[in-house]
Design a protein around this motif. Structure first.
Motif, PDB file in Angstrom:
ATOM      1  N   ASN A  69       0.830  -1.214   0.000  1.00  0.00           N
ATOM      2  CA  ASN A  69       0.000   0.000   0.000  1.00  0.00           C
ATOM      3  C   ASN A  69       0.860   1.257   0.000  1.00  0.00           C
ATOM      4  O   ASN A  69       0.556   2.243  -0.696  1.00  0.00           O
ATOM      5  N   HIS A  85       2.194   1.718  -3.410  1.00  0.00           N
ATOM      6  CA  HIS A  85       1.144   2.225  -4.297  1.00  0.00           C
ATOM      7  C   HIS A  85       0.880   3.708  -4.031  1.00  0.00           C
ATOM      8  O   HIS A  85       0.736   4.510  -4.971  1.00  0.00           O
ATOM      9  N   HIS A  86       0.839   4.074  -2.739  1.00  0.00           N
ATOM     10  CA  HIS A  86       0.629   5.479  -2.382  1.00  0.00           C
ATOM     11  C   HIS A  86       1.787   6.342  -2.877  1.00  0.00           C
ATOM     12  O   HIS A  86       1.581   7.484  -3.341  1.00  0.00           O
ATOM     13  N   ASN A  87       2.978   5.790  -2.801  1.00  0.00           N
ATOM     14  CA  ASN A  87       4.155   6.529  -3.259  1.00  0.00           C
ATOM     15  C   ASN A  87       4.081   6.806  -4.771  1.00  0.00           C
ATOM     16  O   ASN A  87       4.423   7.898  -5.243  1.00  0.00           O
ATOM     17  N   TRP A 102       1.330   7.059  -6.493  1.00  0.00           N
ATOM     18  CA  TRP A 102       0.295   8.095  -6.680  1.00  0.00           C
ATOM     19  C   TRP A 102       0.837   9.486  -6.347  1.00  0.00           C
ATOM     20  O   TRP A 102       0.536  10.473  -7.040  1.00  0.00           O
ATOM     21  N   ILE A 103       1.632   9.536  -5.287  1.00  0.00           N
ATOM     22  CA  ILE A 103       2.217  10.827  -4.904  1.00  0.00           C
ATOM     23  C   ILE A 103       3.128  11.351  -6.020  1.00  0.00           C
ATOM     24  O   ILE A 103       3.099  12.534  -6.377  1.00  0.00           O
TER      25      ILE A 103
END
Length: 237
Positions: free
Chosen positions: A28, A31-33, A35-36
């Motif tokens: 996660n 994945h967040h990285n 998106w960032i």
């Protein structure tokens, strides 16, 4: 032994769950990285586009300002030169009127001269009467008694040494009252203008009986001299 295996089995399961949980957390976070990073890149592009739009807007404002400034300069120029333009237009109008006035004056003068020439080329009744009496007085009684009215036909003495075309032209002119142009003679006789010119020049060189005038437009007109018409009309030699 069975008890220990159960304990170790449970512990292994708990460790697996913990590891799986950490793996999901790691996934996660990855994945967040991503998106960032994606949002950061898009934000940078949006910022660049916004900056370009701002620059375009500034340039557009400057262009509009320059155009307005130029329009104001033209308005000021037209305002300051309005009276000068009015005066110039007035001078042009006066010059045109004066030119038209001079042209009309010249035209009237030429028309007056032309009418005088036409009037002079026609037979004046008083002059005709006096010329007739003068000619009659010169005749003796014998010739006077033989004087009679004849149709307008070219005297035989005029036909000597004239070609057929010259004789036709001479006969034609004797039967015309008003002076005519080359074009008029050509149309009425049914011959070409060049032929009429040749006959006319040849006839003038052989007989001094043709009056020639010019219209205001430069056109030549021709007629038989009045004296010759009188001679023919009353058969006077």
């Amino acid at each position: 032994m069975g008890f220990l295996e159960d304990i170790f089995g449970k512990k292994q399961k708990q460790d697996d769950k913990i590891n799986n949980s950490f793996q999901r957390i790691h996934d996660n976070l990855s994945h967040h990285n991503e998106w960032i990073k994606y949002l950061h890149n898009n934000t940078a592009k949006i910022w660049e586009n916004t900056k370009e739009l701002d620059n375009r807007h500034i340039r557009h404002k400057q262009d509009v300002f320059n155009n307005i400034k130029q329009i104001n300069a033209w308005i000021e120029y037209l305002h300051n030169n309005h009276k000068e333009l009015e005066l110039e237009i007035s001078n042009i109008e006066n010059n045109i009127k004066e030119m038209i006035k001079q042209d009309l004056k010249k035209y009237h003068e030429e028309l007056f001269l032309y009418l005088e020439e036409i009037a002079a080329s026609r037979i004046n009744p008083n002059e005709l009467k006096q010329e007739i009496f003068d000619e009659i007085d010169k005749k003796d009684a014998e010739k006077e008694s033989k004087t009679h009215f004849v149709t307008r036909e070219t005297p035989a003495s005029y036909k000597k040494k004239l070609s057929g075309g010259e004789q036709d032209l001479l006969n034609f002119l004797f039967n015309e009252d008003a002076p005519l142009t080359y074009e008029d003679i050509s149309r009425k006789m049914g011959k070409s203008i060049n032929s009429i010119r040749v006959y006319m020049n040849s006839l003038k060189s052989k007989r001094d009986i043709i009056d020639e005038f010019k219209k205001p437009n430069g056109q030549k007109i021709f007629s038989i001299k009045n004296k010759e018409k009188i001679r023919t009309l009353y058969n006077i030699n």
